[in-house]
Design an enzyme around this catalytic site. Structure first.
Site, PDB file in Angstrom:
ATOM      1  CD  GLU A  34      -2.624   1.614   0.090  1.00 49.83           C
ATOM      2  OE1 GLU A  34      -3.443   0.794  -0.354  1.00 49.83           O
ATOM      3  OE2 GLU A  34      -2.432   2.739  -0.452  1.00 49.83           O
ATOM      4  CB  THR A  42     -11.024   4.720  -2.287  1.00 54.66           C
ATOM      5  OG1 THR A  42      -9.985   4.639  -3.261  1.00 54.66           O
ATOM      6  CG2 THR A  42     -11.933   5.876  -2.597  1.00 54.66           C
ATOM      7  CE  LYS A  52     -21.866   6.952   2.941  1.00 56.35           C
ATOM      8  NZ  LYS A  52     -21.260   6.730   1.616  1.00 56.35           N
ATOM      9  N   GLY A 187     -25.032  13.964 -11.329  1.00 58.04           N
ATOM     10  CA  GLY A 187     -26.114  13.624 -10.396  1.00 58.04           C
ATOM     11  C   GLY A 187     -26.092  12.149 -10.059  1.00 58.04           C
ATOM     12  CB  VAL A 189     -23.499   7.341  -5.642  1.00 59.37           C
ATOM     13  CG1 VAL A 189     -23.805   6.889  -4.246  1.00 59.37           C
ATOM     14  CG2 VAL A 189     -24.047   6.370  -6.642  1.00 59.37           C
ATOM     15  CD  GLU A 193     -23.544   8.478  -0.463  1.00 57.28           C
ATOM     16  OE1 GLU A 193     -22.350   8.632  -0.107  1.00 57.28           O
ATOM     17  OE2 GLU A 193     -24.089   7.357  -0.515  1.00 57.28           O
ATOM     18  NE  ARG A 279     -13.625   6.269  -6.957  1.00 57.15           N
ATOM     19  CZ  ARG A 279     -12.634   7.003  -6.424  1.00 57.15           C
ATOM     20  NH1 ARG A 279     -12.780   8.322  -6.305  1.00 57.15           N
ATOM     21  NH2 ARG A 279     -11.517   6.432  -6.016  1.00 57.15           N
ATOM     22  CG  HIS A 328     -21.173  -3.961  -0.574  1.00 54.41           C
ATOM     23  ND1 HIS A 328     -21.258  -2.601  -0.387  1.00 54.41           N
ATOM     24  CD2 HIS A 328     -22.101  -4.252  -1.506  1.00 54.41           C
ATOM     25  CE1 HIS A 328     -22.211  -2.107  -1.158  1.00 54.41           C
ATOM     26  NE2 HIS A 328     -22.736  -3.099  -1.858  1.00 54.41           N
ATOM     27  CG  HIS A 451     -46.335  -4.158  15.058  1.00 52.41           C
ATOM     28  ND1 HIS A 451     -46.531  -3.364  13.945  1.00 52.41           N
ATOM     29  CD2 HIS A 451     -47.048  -3.591  16.074  1.00 52.41           C
ATOM     30  CE1 HIS A 451     -47.352  -2.369  14.274  1.00 52.41           C
ATOM     31  NE2 HIS A 451     -47.666  -2.488  15.553  1.00 52.41           N
TER      32      HIS A 451
END
Ligand code: FAD
Ligand code: NAI
Length: 472
Positions: A34, A42, A52, A187, A189, A193, A279, A328, A451
């Protein structure tokens, strides 16, 4: 004698670091190269995690300012401490990247610090000879090389990034003050965000999108509702438009904007411009061409279904290969490849990979869209249920959106789900599991859901596939 490994992974993002850990768990001797000062790629450094953190913090700010009053929670003068918000984001990132360093030590993965370059493919110089990877002037030998070098922001001609006035997502995560007017090009992701983050913190935000819709690839109905919902929140959209130039001055940036189909140009002034038009794979300086590794028409490393390139002993995973650019997806490929390298039967089910947009309300999707099913000529049934009819959503005061489930017309097998609403990024996991298990919409409908939870909207949507939703 150079140090030798069974596997050298180049890149320590979610694809590479997970592949390295899984391969080490399976008894292989593994190194991961790395070049960044910290592990996690990233995603952990300048992507998923810091975005987030800011989405969470800015949503709290928005709630305190505008939403909590309806719950009877009143504040006098809500103020923003952006420096503190940014510092917290930094702490969240540090905790995550340090976590990966700990996992490397725990699993005995060697971190080779520096930029990696393939100097010989495994078996290249003669039958059975090891591959060679050079890092910081040292050469290491390996039986297998895994390329997991990820992606970088796609540039746009005429719009020069300086990460101050014209930023990519990396600069947009670091702005030291709230811009008066943030113009987002794209426009998708990232645009929605990070546009949401800065709109919540007080910026006027305009999104300029080339197509006639937002988030291409997502379900049309969801995309339309997302546009309406974000517009109500104050984001402005200019669809079917393209930016052809950006001129910077001490006062800000002047963009030249034209209709996508051509026509009269117009000027748009911005304090900060966020370039987020996609990207592209990161393959430069790796020695791939010299090793003879084939690329596809979009510059991605070409692999077969088992992540093997055309050069024996060289594999690739994550953003650098075809498919969704998602953490993921990269992780699952990392695990599958490590298992294949250890002689097991690793596999990724691409039909069950969810995609989530972490605006509020969130957007989530898995499997086929209606548009894809129509194009493929597959007959399907659809069940839809709104959050307005869910008790928990009403208690929360989060009523925008719906869950839509698509099932095969003959077999009832779940083929896809598309959602907009509170926490649907979590709700989508149930449908990923349903697809993975080959479940029918009847299976989901007959499963008991607690519920009052938001998950009941998923159950009701599954009931709606056969026209028997209970609460509408
Ligand atoms: P990367 O994470 O890009 O890692 C590649 C690593 O390789 C990097 O650390 C790089 O420094 C290193 N490298 C490159 N070349 C070399 C070399 N020659 N030698 C040594 N090291 C090298 N995805 C989600 O699923 N959910 C999200 O919420 C989400 N949010 C995002 C938000 C933003 C702002 C961005 C930009 C992306 C986001 N993504 C998200 C996408 C996600 O970050 C990527 O899909 C994911 O990081 C890809 O993982 P990877 O391992 O393939 O590559
Ligand atoms: P994107 O592919 O999501 O969206 C790019 C948008 O820009 C598209 O709508 C496209 O039509 C538009 N566009 C392209 N060229 C244009 C131009 N010249 N002018 C105006 N609009 C133009 O790409 P984005 O937002 O940059 O994100 C990159 C990747 O990062 C995504 O593909 C996604 O996989 C990943 N990501 C994932 C997140 C998540 O999972 N929540 C969050 C952020 C990024």
């Amino acid at each position: 004698m150079p140090e030798s490994f069974d596997v050298i992974v180049i890149g320590a993002g979610p694809g590479g670091y997970v592949c390295a850990i899984r391969a080490a768990q399976l008894g292989l001797k593994v190194a991961c190269v790395e070049k960044r000062a910290t592990l996690g790629g990233t995603c952990l450094n300048v992507g998923c995690i810091p975005s987030k953190a800011l989405l969470q913090s800015s949503e709290h700010f928005e709630e305190a300012k505008h939403k909590l009053a309806e719950h009877g929670v009143l504040f006098d003068g809500v103020k923003l401490d952006l420096a503190k918000m940014q510092a917290r984001k930094g702490e969240v990132v540090t905790a995550n990247v340090k976590g990966v360093e700990f996992l490397f030590k725990k699993n005995k993965v060697t971190w080779l610090k520096g930029a990696g370059r393939i100097v010989a493919a495994p078996g290249g110089a003669g039958q059975g000879s090891p591959g060679k990877v050079e890092v910081a002037g040292e050469t290491y030998e390996t039986k297998t090389i895994v390329v997991a070098t990820g992606s970088e922001s796609t540039p746009l001609r005429g719009v020069e990034v300086d990460e101050a006035q014209v930023v990519t997502s990396t600069g947009a995560l670091e702005l030291p003050k709230v811009p008066g007017h943030l113009v987002v090009i794209g426009g998708g992701v990232i645009g929605l965000e990070l546009g949401s983050v800065w709109r919540r913190l007080g910026a006027e935000v305009t999104v300029i999108e080339f197509l006639d819709r937002l988030v291409p690839g997502m379900d049309n109905e969801v995309a339309k509702l997302l546009e309406r919902t974000l517009s109500k929140q104050g984001l402005k959209f200019r669809l079917k438009s393209k930016v052809t130039g950006a001129v910077k001055s001490a006062e800000g940036v002047t963009l030249t904007v034209e209709p996508a189909a051509g026509g009269a140009a117009e000027e748009v002034k911005a304090d900060v411009v966020l370039l987020a038009i996609g990207r592209r794979p990161h393959t430069e300086g790796l020695g791939l061409a010299e090793a003879g590794v084939e690329m596809d028409e979009r510059g991605r490393v070409k692999t077969d279904a088992h992540f093997a390139t055309n050069v024996p002993g060289i594999y690739a995973i994550g953003d650098v290969i075809a498919g969704a650019m998602l953490a993921h997806k990269a992780e699952d490929e990392g695990v599958a490849l490590a298992e294949i390298l250890a002689g097991q039967k690793g596999h990724v089910n691409y039909a069950a990979i969810p995609g989530v947009i972490y605006t509020w309300p969130e957007v989530a999707s898995v499997g086929a869209t209606e548009e894809e099913l129509k194009a493929a000529g597959i007959a399907y049934k659809s069940g839809k249920f709104p959050f307005t009819a869910n008790g928990r959503a009403r208690a929360m005061g989060d009523l925008d959106g719906f869950v839509k489930i698509l099932a095969d017309a003959k077999t009832d097998r779940v083929l896809g789900a598309h959602m907009l609403g509170p926490d649907v990024g979590t709700l989508i996991a149930e449908i990923s599991l349903a697809i993975e298990f080959g479940a029918s919409s009847e299976d989901v409908a007959r499963t008991c859901h607690a519920h009052p939870t938001l998950n009941e909207v998923v159950k009701e949507a599954a009931l709606a596939v056969e026209g028997r939703a209970l609460h509408i």
